[in-house]
Design a protein around this motif. Structure first.
Motif, short mmCIF file in Angstrom:
data_model
loop_
_atom_site.label_atom_id
_atom_site.label_comp_id
_atom_site.label_asym_id
_atom_site.label_seq_id
_atom_site.Cartn_x
_atom_site.Cartn_y
_atom_site.Cartn_z
N LEU A 420 0.88 -1.09 -0.03
CA LEU A 420 -0.03 -0.06 -0.01
C LEU A 420 0.87 1.14 -0.10
CD1 LEU A 420 -2.81 -1.11 2.46
CD2 LEU A 420 -2.98 -0.84 -0.19
N GLY A 421 1.84 1.19 0.59
CA GLY A 421 2.76 2.31 0.78
C GLY A 421 3.47 2.67 -0.51
N ILE A 422 3.82 1.50 -1.41
CA ILE A 422 4.35 1.76 -2.80
C ILE A 422 3.07 2.33 -3.65
CG2 ILE A 422 5.13 0.38 -4.75
CD1 ILE A 422 6.51 -1.43 -3.06
N LEU A 423 2.01 1.83 -3.62
CA LEU A 423 1.00 2.51 -4.26
C LEU A 423 0.55 3.93 -4.06
CD1 LEU A 423 -1.86 -0.19 -3.93
CD2 LEU A 423 -0.37 0.28 -5.75
N LEU A 440 -1.00 -7.45 -4.10
CA LEU A 440 -2.22 -7.63 -3.57
C LEU A 440 -3.17 -8.29 -4.53
CD1 LEU A 440 -2.83 -3.89 -2.51
CD2 LEU A 440 -2.28 -5.90 -1.12
N SER A 441 -4.13 -8.97 -3.93
CA SER A 441 -5.00 -9.83 -4.90
C SER A 441 -6.08 -8.67 -5.18
CB SER A 441 -5.77 -10.68 -3.63
OG SER A 441 -7.03 -11.17 -4.43
N PRO A 442 -6.40 -9.12 -6.51
CA PRO A 442 -7.49 -8.34 -7.14
C PRO A 442 -8.87 -8.17 -6.06
CG PRO A 442 -6.37 -9.78 -8.84
CD PRO A 442 -5.98 -10.02 -7.63
N ALA A 446 -8.49 -2.64 -1.32
CA ALA A 446 -7.81 -1.59 -1.60
C ALA A 446 -8.03 -1.55 -3.18
CB ALA A 446 -6.33 -1.48 -1.19
N LEU A 447 -8.38 -2.77 -3.93
CA LEU A 447 -8.52 -2.93 -5.31
C LEU A 447 -9.91 -3.12 -5.81
CD1 LEU A 447 -5.49 -4.82 -6.01
CD2 LEU A 447 -5.63 -2.15 -6.16
N GLU A 461 -8.51 -1.52 -10.20
CA GLU A 461 -8.58 0.06 -10.06
C GLU A 461 -8.10 0.11 -8.63
OE1 GLU A 461 -10.93 4.20 -10.32
OE2 GLU A 461 -11.67 2.37 -10.53
N VAL A 462 -7.27 1.07 -7.98
CA VAL A 462 -6.83 1.53 -6.59
C VAL A 462 -8.07 2.16 -5.97
CG1 VAL A 462 -5.39 2.58 -5.10
CG2 VAL A 462 -4.52 1.31 -7.18
#
Length: 483
Positions: A420-423, A440-442, A446-447, A461-462
């Motif tokens: 999440l930090g990278i996103l 992260l799983s689709p 968060a997605l 999509e985030v």
């Protein structure tokens, strides 16, 4: 090929360049990532194409088709005028075109900046073809200018096409320079001092224009590293890839016996020295000079065959072998059922899968995180950015850090919080990954799954508010803030 624009290579990069220039002609920024850095892909040719797109409203790929048509006409006409500075034999020009297209080897080879049939089919819309066609015109004009002792303004004018080649495709620019040197050193009679002074004035123009080009610092490219690894294949399988060029080398030997200062012989020798030096010293990027070895040999065989009918059967046999090795290009433009059965097993460079399914969802100017080979190279063609650039970038200082973040995101042991930090750090709005693969799983909160594609790929999509703040600002805001 102009209509189909077969996609297997760097077409996405050149489409991305047009997308950036269309969005902001004066500050296009990096073509691949959302950073305000210069790019050597922003050349006078691509700027002109972007202006055309803005005036006409044509889409990026329509403009690339027009570029391919112009490149094709420039290449064919350039070869014709260059060959005619050596001979008026009617067969010489078509023979030269056939040799440039087919006289290579028995192993398939394709690379931008090389005029082989497979290479041209895949790179026809690239700046490298524009630069090569312009180089042929430059060499022809230079031979005529020296022979006719043209005046100073004409030589100053000749500096402009050389500058255009250097800015459009730097590797072809190096080939063009060697060719120009060979045309000068091989001139008969030896040019007078006044001619050399005019040549110097033209060379000064060719050096000054790139220094003034506002889109990237041209001379900062000199001595940059990091390109040798991707060019190492240029030194592999040389006998299989270029064995037919030995006929051209024999033709050059015959020309050398008649005139040791033959321009094609000198061109070949200069190119061979640079190519060999790159191989010996480990500078594999110097392998891009190889057209300076191939082109003079191919043209020499065409000239000798047009002059001596006894060579026609041997040259024809070599061309047939070379054409058969590249006959797979027919699959780029014919329906599978229309391909003759005898050609269906001939090797061809495989075309890439379509990413239109993902491009339909991703708005221009938003950032995608992916480590998929094809997605990295194709999605920027539709206006998206990626976190890591698909191609080496000498002006992007954090390129290594971006790749490290991408690898870390898709590493199996990386925690959810770190992902999440990278996103958040790179303003990522979309993720392309394999369903069930690392990352992260689709189905993560968060997605949001947006689309599914071939090879098990999923576009997600985030989701704003559910990703620890990993919400991208409006398109272009990162670069705008940097400025």
């Amino acid at each position: 090929m102009v209509v189909r624009l077969p996609w297997s290579g760097d077409l996405g990069m050149h489409a991305a360049v047009l997308e950036r220039l269309r969005a902001d002609l004066f500050h296009p920024g990096n073509p691949l990532v959302d950073e305000d850095t210069p790019s050597p892909y922003h050349s006078p040719w691509t700027v002109l194409l972007a202006l055309l797109a803005s005036v006409t409203g044509w889409g990026t790929f329509s403009v690339l088709r027009l570029a391919a048509l112009v490149d094709l006409a420039l290449f064919v006409s350039g070869v014709a005028v260059f060959v005619r500075t050596f001979t008026r034999e009617r067969a010489a020009v078509p023979l030269a075109l056939l040799c440039l297209l087919c006289l290579y080897g028995v192993r398939l080879f394709a690379w931008s900046g090389f005029p082989g049939l497979t290479s041209l089919c895949l790179t026809l819309a690239y700046p490298s073809v524009f630069a090569l066609g312009l180089a042929f015109h430059l060499w022809a004009l230079l031979r005529r200018a020296v022979a006719g002792a043209w005046r100073t303004p004409a030589f100053l004018g000749l500096g402009l096409p050389l500058a255009g080649v250097l800015l459009a495709h730097q590797f072809t620019g190096a080939v063009a320079v060697l060719g120009a040197v060979a045309m000068l050193l091989g001139a008969r009679p030896w040019p007078a001092r006044t001619v050399w002074a005019r040549v110097g004035a033209g060379a000064a123009v060719a050096l000054a224009v790139p220094a003034c080009w506002p889109y990237y610092p041209f001379y900062a490219l000199l001595g940059t590293g990091g390109l040798d690894a991707i060019h190492r294949p240029l030194y592999a399988h040389l006998p299989a890839r270029f064995c037919l060029v030995l006929l051209g080398a024999a033709a050059l030997a015959a020309r050398a016996r008649r005139d040791r200062r033959d321009p094609l012989v000198l061109f070949f020798a200069l190119g061979l020295v640079v190519f060999a030096t790159g191989g010996v010293t480990g500078h594999q990027a110097w392998g891009r000079i190889l057209p300076a070895v191939l082109v003079p040999a191919q043209v020499a065989l065409a000239l000798e065959t047009a002059r001596r009918a006894v060579l026609v059967p041997l040259t024809a046999a070599a061309l047939l072998v070379g054409a058969w090795a590249q006959a797979g290009v027919l699959t780029y433009v014919l329906r599978p059922a229309a391909v003759p059965p005898v050609l269906r097993q001939v090797r061809a460079v495989a075309l890439w899968p379509s990413f239109a399914w993902a491009a339909r969802e991703v708005p221009r100017g938003q950032t995608v995180l992916t480590d998929d080979y094809y997605a990295l190279r194709m999605l920027p063609a539709y206006g998206a950015y990626t976190v890591a650039p698909a191609y080496p970038d000498v002006f992007l200082r954090d390129e290594g850090r971006r790749w490290e973040a991408t690898h870390r995101y898709f590493a199996a042991k990386t925690s959810r919080a770190e992902r999440l930090g990278i996103l958040k750090e790179y303003g990522v709005r979309w993720v392309v990954q394999r369903d069930g693969g690392p990352g992260l799983s689709p189905d993560d909160p968060a997605l949001r799954r947006a689309a599914s594609g071939p090879r098990g790929l999923v576009l997600s999509e985030v989701v704003p508010g559910r990703s620890g703040g990993a919400v991208a600002a409006p398109a272009g805001s990162v670069r705008a803030g940097a400025r």
